[in-house]
Scaffold this motif. Structure first.
Motif, PDB file in Angstrom:
ATOM      1  N   THR A 153       1.213  -1.262  -0.034  1.00 48.16           N
ATOM      2  CA  THR A 153      -0.724   0.031   0.302  1.00 48.16           C
ATOM      3  C   THR A 153       0.995   1.399  -0.004  1.00 48.16           C
ATOM      4  O   THR A 153       1.763   1.585   0.473  1.00 48.16           O
ATOM      5  CB  THR A 153      -1.087  -0.310   1.241  1.00 48.16           C
ATOM      6  OG1 THR A 153      -1.598  -1.241   0.826  1.00 48.16           O
ATOM      7  CG2 THR A 153      -2.227   1.417   1.203  1.00 48.16           C
ATOM      8  N   SER A 155       1.803   4.992   0.935  1.00 44.83           N
ATOM      9  CA  SER A 155       1.045   6.331   0.714  1.00 44.83           C
ATOM     10  C   SER A 155       0.226   7.146  -0.064  1.00 44.83           C
ATOM     11  O   SER A 155      -0.212   8.331   0.248  1.00 44.83           O
ATOM     12  CB  SER A 155       1.906   6.781   2.413  1.00 44.83           C
ATOM     13  OG  SER A 155       3.367   7.563   1.573  1.00 44.83           O
ATOM     14  N   SER A 156       1.055   7.127  -1.284  1.00 37.62           N
ATOM     15  CA  SER A 156       0.735   8.460  -2.063  1.00 37.62           C
ATOM     16  C   SER A 156       0.968   7.968  -3.335  1.00 37.62           C
ATOM     17  O   SER A 156       2.314   7.292  -3.908  1.00 37.62           O
ATOM     18  CB  SER A 156       1.621   9.902  -2.240  1.00 37.62           C
ATOM     19  OG  SER A 156       3.282  10.144  -2.015  1.00 37.62           O
ATOM     20  N   HIS A 189      -3.575  10.793  -2.037  1.00 35.66           N
ATOM     21  CA  HIS A 189      -2.422  11.220  -1.205  1.00 35.66           C
ATOM     22  C   HIS A 189      -2.808  10.625   0.537  1.00 35.66           C
ATOM     23  O   HIS A 189      -2.182  10.801   1.350  1.00 35.66           O
ATOM     24  CB  HIS A 189      -1.490  12.566  -0.876  1.00 35.66           C
ATOM     25  CG  HIS A 189      -0.805  12.532  -2.614  1.00 35.66           C
ATOM     26  ND1 HIS A 189      -0.855  14.277  -2.588  1.00 35.66           N
ATOM     27  CD2 HIS A 189      -0.903  11.497  -3.457  1.00 35.66           C
ATOM     28  CE1 HIS A 189      -0.033  13.767  -3.904  1.00 35.66           C
ATOM     29  NE2 HIS A 189      -0.748  12.848  -4.232  1.00 35.66           N
ATOM     30  N   ASP A 190      -3.603   9.718   0.390  1.00 38.28           N
ATOM     31  CA  ASP A 190      -4.297   9.092   1.756  1.00 38.28           C
ATOM     32  C   ASP A 190      -4.694   7.716   2.032  1.00 38.28           C
ATOM     33  O   ASP A 190      -4.775   7.948   3.007  1.00 38.28           O
ATOM     34  CB  ASP A 190      -5.782  10.249   1.949  1.00 38.28           C
ATOM     35  CG  ASP A 190      -5.941  11.201   1.774  1.00 38.28           C
ATOM     36  OD1 ASP A 190      -5.030  12.732   1.698  1.00 38.28           O
ATOM     37  OD2 ASP A 190      -6.553  11.885   0.503  1.00 38.28           O
ATOM     38  N   GLN A 191      -3.362   7.462   1.976  1.00 38.88           N
ATOM     39  CA  GLN A 191      -3.278   5.792   2.266  1.00 38.88           C
ATOM     40  C   GLN A 191      -2.584   5.919   3.597  1.00 38.88           C
ATOM     41  O   GLN A 191      -1.425   6.534   3.333  1.00 38.88           O
ATOM     42  CB  GLN A 191      -2.753   5.258   1.159  1.00 38.88           C
ATOM     43  CG  GLN A 191      -4.141   5.473  -0.079  1.00 38.88           C
ATOM     44  CD  GLN A 191      -4.068   4.508  -1.032  1.00 38.88           C
ATOM     45  OE1 GLN A 191      -4.579   3.159  -1.119  1.00 38.88           O
ATOM     46  NE2 GLN A 191      -3.049   4.088  -2.369  1.00 38.88           N
ATOM     47  N   ALA A 192      -2.639   4.564   4.250  1.00 41.73           N
ATOM     48  CA  ALA A 192      -1.616   4.615   4.930  1.00 41.73           C
ATOM     49  C   ALA A 192       0.100   3.450   4.890  1.00 41.73           C
ATOM     50  O   ALA A 192       0.500   4.247   5.904  1.00 41.73           O
ATOM     51  CB  ALA A 192      -2.499   3.682   6.015  1.00 41.73           C
ATOM     52  N   GLY A 193       0.248   3.280   4.111  1.00 45.06           N
ATOM     53  CA  GLY A 193       1.182   2.707   3.635  1.00 45.06           C
ATOM     54  C   GLY A 193       2.685   3.754   3.827  1.00 45.06           C
ATOM     55  O   GLY A 193       2.561   5.311   4.131  1.00 45.06           O
ATOM     56  N   GLU A 194       3.932   3.883   3.810  1.00 49.70           N
ATOM     57  CA  GLU A 194       5.132   4.193   4.132  1.00 49.70           C
ATOM     58  C   GLU A 194       5.836   4.682   2.155  1.00 49.70           C
ATOM     59  O   GLU A 194       6.337   6.312   2.624  1.00 49.70           O
ATOM     60  CB  GLU A 194       6.069   3.473   4.450  1.00 49.70           C
ATOM     61  CG  GLU A 194       5.544   3.645   5.487  1.00 49.70           C
ATOM     62  CD  GLU A 194       6.526   2.578   6.580  1.00 49.70           C
ATOM     63  OE1 GLU A 194       8.115   2.427   5.975  1.00 49.70           O
ATOM     64  OE2 GLU A 194       6.289   2.105   7.934  1.00 49.70           O
ATOM     65  N   SER A 196       6.620   5.590  -1.244  1.00 50.38           N
ATOM     66  CA  SER A 196       4.777   6.627  -2.996  1.00 50.38           C
ATOM     67  C   SER A 196       5.225   6.343  -4.325  1.00 50.38           C
ATOM     68  O   SER A 196       6.798   5.319  -4.395  1.00 50.38           O
ATOM     69  CB  SER A 196       5.842   7.984  -2.663  1.00 50.38           C
ATOM     70  OG  SER A 196       6.893   8.499  -3.349  1.00 50.38           O
TER      71      SER A 196
END
Length: 211
Positions: A153, A155-156, A189-194, A196
């Motif tokens: 996942t 993050s952006s 840009h709203d996901q929980a990953g680290e 991009s």
């Protein structure tokens, strides 16, 4: 020009291109590097590049080079492939990769690298295929296609095609993209990953699939 003459002309052009492609000489280059957290950066003019994630701590590279098929049109002389070499700069932060000669050369890169390596790719014309990487991916492509398959996942995510299609699928679900005349884009840009993911294509397609 009549249809018959046009077909004959097109046939002669295609035959010339085919003959040139068959006659083109090729050479295979290979290198390996120890990975120690560096970002991997590639600068390529014309060709294809495939990046395959591994669990190894070594970066292995194979590049097939050949005379570009475009030389029939511009009357360029054949390139001496014996002079072509992988040019690299390795620091503690970045491994920069390219060929020492880009003009009139078609390149086919296959890179096996640790899945946690970050990627930065700058390509003029060609096809990019990235599979299994888990860190930042930044692709800038003038003309062609960029395909990214991943299982993480981000993050952006920023995907853009100036003229062409953008497709993004997450776990089998097609996500909605923004369409504006000939351009398409997707941004989240709203996901929980680290990490991009950024892919920018001038003319062509962007395909991103989360497996």
């Amino acid at each position: 020009m009549t249809t018959s003459r046009l077909c004959t002309t097109l046939f002669l052009i295609l035959a010339t291109v085919s003959t040139t492609a068959m006659a083109a000489s090729t050479r295979t280059l290979s290198e390996s590097y120890q990975y120690d957290g560096q970002q991997v950066s590639l600068d390529m003019g014309l060709g294809s590049a495939k990046f395959v994630a591994t669990d190894s701590n070594e970066i292995k590279i194979e590049v097939v080079v050949e005379d570009s098929d475009t030389n029939w049109l511009f009357f360029w002389s054949d390139t001496d492939l014996s002079d072509i070499a992988i040019e690299s700069t390795l620091t503690t932060k970045v491994l920069n990769l390219s060929l020492n000669e880009q003009d009139n050369i078609e390149q086919q890169w296959t890179v096996y690298l640790p899945k946690q390596a970050a990627l930065s790719l700058d390509v003029g014309v060609g096809a990019i295929d990235v599979s299994g990487m888990t860190n930042d991916i930044d692709i800038s492509l003038g003309v062609g296609s960029a395909i990214v398959e991943h299982q993480v996942t981000y993050s952006s995510i920023d995907l853009d095609s100036g003229v062409g299609d953008v497709s993004i699928t997450e776990q089998g679900k097609n996500l909605a993209v923004k369409r504006n005349l000939v351009a398409q884009s997707y941004s989240n840009h709203d996901q929980a990953g680290e990490a991009s993911l950024t892919v920018n294509v001038g003319v062509g397609e962007v395909i991103v699939t989360q497996l």
